[in-house]
Structure formats: structure tokens, C-alpha cells
Design a protein around this motif. Sequence first.
Motif, PDB file in Angstrom:
ATOM      1  N   ARG A  20       0.825  -1.196   0.000  1.00 50.62           N
ATOM      2  CA  ARG A  20       0.000   0.000   0.000  1.00 50.62           C
ATOM      3  C   ARG A  20       0.867   1.257   0.000  1.00 50.62           C
ATOM      4  NH1 ARG A  20      -4.024   2.056   4.844  1.00 50.62           N
ATOM      5  NH2 ARG A  20      -4.806   3.889   3.749  1.00 50.62           N
ATOM      6  N   THR A  21       1.959   1.221   0.759  1.00 47.32           N
ATOM      7  CA  THR A  21       2.875   2.370   0.789  1.00 47.32           C
ATOM      8  C   THR A  21       3.535   2.572  -0.560  1.00 47.32           C
ATOM      9  OG1 THR A  21       3.331   2.021   3.149  1.00 47.32           O
ATOM     10  CG2 THR A  21       4.919   3.346   1.908  1.00 47.32           C
ATOM     11  N   GLU A  22       4.032   1.480  -1.151  1.00 48.21           N
ATOM     12  CA  GLU A  22       4.740   1.605  -2.426  1.00 48.21           C
ATOM     13  C   GLU A  22       3.815   2.019  -3.558  1.00 48.21           C
ATOM     14  OE1 GLU A  22       6.861  -2.061  -2.885  1.00 48.21           O
ATOM     15  OE2 GLU A  22       8.521  -1.372  -1.603  1.00 48.21           O
ATOM     16  N   ALA A 196      16.400  -3.655   2.013  1.00 51.69           N
ATOM     17  CA  ALA A 196      15.157  -3.868   2.756  1.00 51.69           C
ATOM     18  C   ALA A 196      13.997  -3.120   2.108  1.00 51.69           C
ATOM     19  CB  ALA A 196      15.322  -3.393   4.196  1.00 51.69           C
ATOM     20  N   PRO A 197      12.797  -3.651   2.217  1.00 51.56           N
ATOM     21  CA  PRO A 197      11.633  -2.891   1.763  1.00 51.56           C
ATOM     22  C   PRO A 197      11.513  -1.595   2.558  1.00 51.56           C
ATOM     23  CG  PRO A 197      11.051  -5.183   2.260  1.00 51.56           C
ATOM     24  CD  PRO A 197      12.440  -4.968   2.767  1.00 51.56           C
ATOM     25  N   MET A 198      11.023  -0.556   1.924  1.00 50.06           N
ATOM     26  CA  MET A 198      10.727   0.741   2.542  1.00 50.06           C
ATOM     27  C   MET A 198      11.938   1.671   2.680  1.00 50.06           C
ATOM     28  SD  MET A 198       7.414   0.674   3.065  1.00 50.06           S
ATOM     29  CE  MET A 198       7.004   1.860   4.348  1.00 50.06           C
ATOM     30  N   LEU A 199      13.126   1.123   2.948  1.00 44.36           N
ATOM     31  CA  LEU A 199      14.325   1.960   3.036  1.00 44.36           C
ATOM     32  C   LEU A 199      15.533   1.100   2.700  1.00 44.36           C
ATOM     33  CD1 LEU A 199      15.313   4.890   3.939  1.00 44.36           C
ATOM     34  CD2 LEU A 199      16.003   3.768   6.066  1.00 44.36           C
ATOM     35  N   PRO A 272      10.481  -7.326  15.763  1.00 45.11           N
ATOM     36  CA  PRO A 272      10.664  -8.382  14.766  1.00 45.11           C
ATOM     37  C   PRO A 272       9.771  -8.199  13.540  1.00 45.11           C
ATOM     38  CG  PRO A 272       9.429  -9.190  16.663  1.00 45.11           C
ATOM     39  CD  PRO A 272       9.921  -7.835  17.029  1.00 45.11           C
ATOM     40  N   GLY A 273      10.403  -8.354  12.373  1.00 43.53           N
ATOM     41  CA  GLY A 273       9.659  -8.360  11.125  1.00 43.53           C
ATOM     42  C   GLY A 273       9.107  -7.025  10.680  1.00 43.53           C
ATOM     43  N   LEU A 274       9.435  -5.961  11.390  1.00 39.73           N
ATOM     44  CA  LEU A 274       8.911  -4.653  10.992  1.00 39.73           C
ATOM     45  C   LEU A 274       9.910  -3.914  10.111  1.00 39.73           C
ATOM     46  CD1 LEU A 274       6.961  -3.397  14.131  1.00 39.73           C
ATOM     47  CD2 LEU A 274       6.054  -4.196  11.941  1.00 39.73           C
ATOM     48  N   VAL A 275       9.404  -2.921   9.396  1.00 41.19           N
ATOM     49  CA  VAL A 275      10.178  -2.181   8.408  1.00 41.19           C
ATOM     50  C   VAL A 275      10.170  -0.697   8.759  1.00 41.19           C
ATOM     51  CG1 VAL A 275       9.761  -3.816   6.541  1.00 41.19           C
ATOM     52  CG2 VAL A 275       8.110  -1.973   6.952  1.00 41.19           C
ATOM     53  N   HIS A 276      11.087   0.017   8.160  1.00 38.26           N
ATOM     54  CA  HIS A 276      11.170   1.457   8.374  1.00 38.26           C
ATOM     55  C   HIS A 276       9.836   2.112   7.982  1.00 38.26           C
ATOM     56  CE1 HIS A 276      13.895   4.847   9.130  1.00 38.26           C
ATOM     57  NE2 HIS A 276      13.135   5.513   8.282  1.00 38.26           N
ATOM     58  N   GLY A 277       9.387   3.030   8.824  1.00 36.07           N
ATOM     59  CA  GLY A 277       8.142   3.722   8.544  1.00 36.07           C
ATOM     60  C   GLY A 277       6.903   3.036   9.074  1.00 36.07           C
TER      61      GLY A 277
END
Length: 314
Positions: A20-22, A196-199, A272-277
Amino acid sequence: MDSPDYTTLIDAPTWDFIRRTEAAYPPDTATLSIADQRAIYDAMCRAFHRGYPPGITAEDRPFGGVPCRLYPGQGGTVVYFHGGGFVVGGLHSHDDVCAEIRAATGLTVVSVDYRLCPEHPHPAAFHDALAATRAIAAECAAPLLLAGDSAGGTLAAATAQAIGRKGALGIAGMVLIYPGLGGNRDAGSYLTHAQAPMLTRDDVLFYARIRHGDAPEPPPDPSFAPLSDSDFTNLPPTLAIAAECDPLADDATTYAARLTAAGTPARAVTEPGLVHGYLRARATVPRAAASFARITRTLSAMAKGTWPGSEDHR
């Protein structure tokens, strides 16, 4: 170095958030013009904006000559510095985040609209953070807490290191959320999570360059890279939170370790398992919701002088 298997590290709700972010903020956005980056980022923030919880209000007013947004509460004050790589973001981008911090803690929250690059290279944002924090401390209820995500975490740490020692300004605690603190970009998570996804690591390098106007890398400067400081004593109690799938992840862990070694109460948590933003995912991703609850519990406890304590582990 082999890339992590993000298909197993990252769960389905988080992947939904990433997609959704991308869709709103494509991965190559950092290659676009600054004007386009800001327009795309602003549109994405509007798409994720959740509004205010019932009873929460806000007013725009300056502190120390810096535009800010005040969310009135009681029992203490959170000074919040938004993320955005020092290039994008403002009072609008983290408006609902700050409103929800206010609702969850009852504390007054003041969001700081510091100047952005490239129009205002370092140390403009740092100077704004100092000026606003001093004025907020003079006008708003103590105790004072500092918080920020990503670039905002950098500013929170730099501000504490510049003016928050030995109880100056009554700074009672600090919460740093996936901060960039100037760690070694050629080691650790910067390489492990380079894609990594997001950053990505390339994004990190871009945002670092733009902060100093594409000039050569400056000498060690704690106001630019808080980890480059030589003194971590007498700082406020600190919770440093990393997203596991983020090139910046090691910065939070390293920073907390430096503070602990210097005798400052500090704790690092890697989500755990989280991404930037992931703050924007706090309503849709259970892991992000749990982290946001950790953030607000910690701010509440710091305001009461009861952190570190067991509430951080729930």
C-alpha cells in the motif's frame, strides 16, 4: 552477503502495508526532484491519515521562532520530531501520530516543523530543534520528553546530547523510533538489510549527502551523527527502537549500548519483522500496533518517573 528472506521475516499484514505504501510512494521516489518527492510523500501521508481520536484538539503556533503544532494535555510534554530524511514531512505528515500519542498518554504533545534540506542544509534543522525545545521547556508543563522517528530520532538524540545533560531543561526521557544515528554504513545492518523494503542503504546514503549540501562528509559531529559523540554520560533515560528489516537497525542497539556503558538507563528493542516507517501501520499491522503501544506506555512511564520498568515488556 546474502540478503535476508523477507518472505519469512515479514508477515502478511506488514506486506500489505508495504504494498500500500509503495503504491503511493514508489521505491525509486528518492531519485525524483525534491518537489516531486514532497508532493508524493504528502499524498501518501494523506492516504494514511486516521484523523484525531475523540476529544483531541490542536493549534499551530511557534516556539522559539519555529512553527509547531500543540496538542494540549497535562502531566508533562512530549516534543516530537517527525521523520522524512530531513527532506520531506512536516506538521501534516505525523499529525495523526501525534494526536494518538496525546490520546494514549494524556500528555501535551508539541510537533516541531524544523527546516528541511536541501534548501536548509545541516545544521538548520538541529538549530530549530534546539530553539523549539528550549522554548517549549520554558512554556509547557514539565517533565519534558523527547521523541522522534527516523530523522526525527536523530534530532531528538542530538538535542538531548547538546542541551539535555545533567537534567538540563528537565528532560526526563527520550524515545527514538527507528532512528538514524550515524552508525557504520559499511557494516552490520547497513549491509544485511541494504535492500530492505521501505528503506535501502542507497536511500540512507542519499539522505546523508543531501543534509550537507552534497559537500564532502563532515568531520565527526554529534549534532549530525549522535553516535560520533565521545560523551554519553548524564543523558535522559532512553528507549531506542529498531525495525528488524531496516538498514538503520543497528543504530538503535549501538546507541543504547553506549548510553548504558556510560551509566544512563537505556534499553534497545528490535521489533521483529517490521520495516522502516511502520508507525503508519499502527492501525493495520498487529506488530506495529504493539510497538506503538510500547512507545506510548514508555512515554507515560517516563513522565511519571517510573521507567525503566516492567511496562516496557508487556
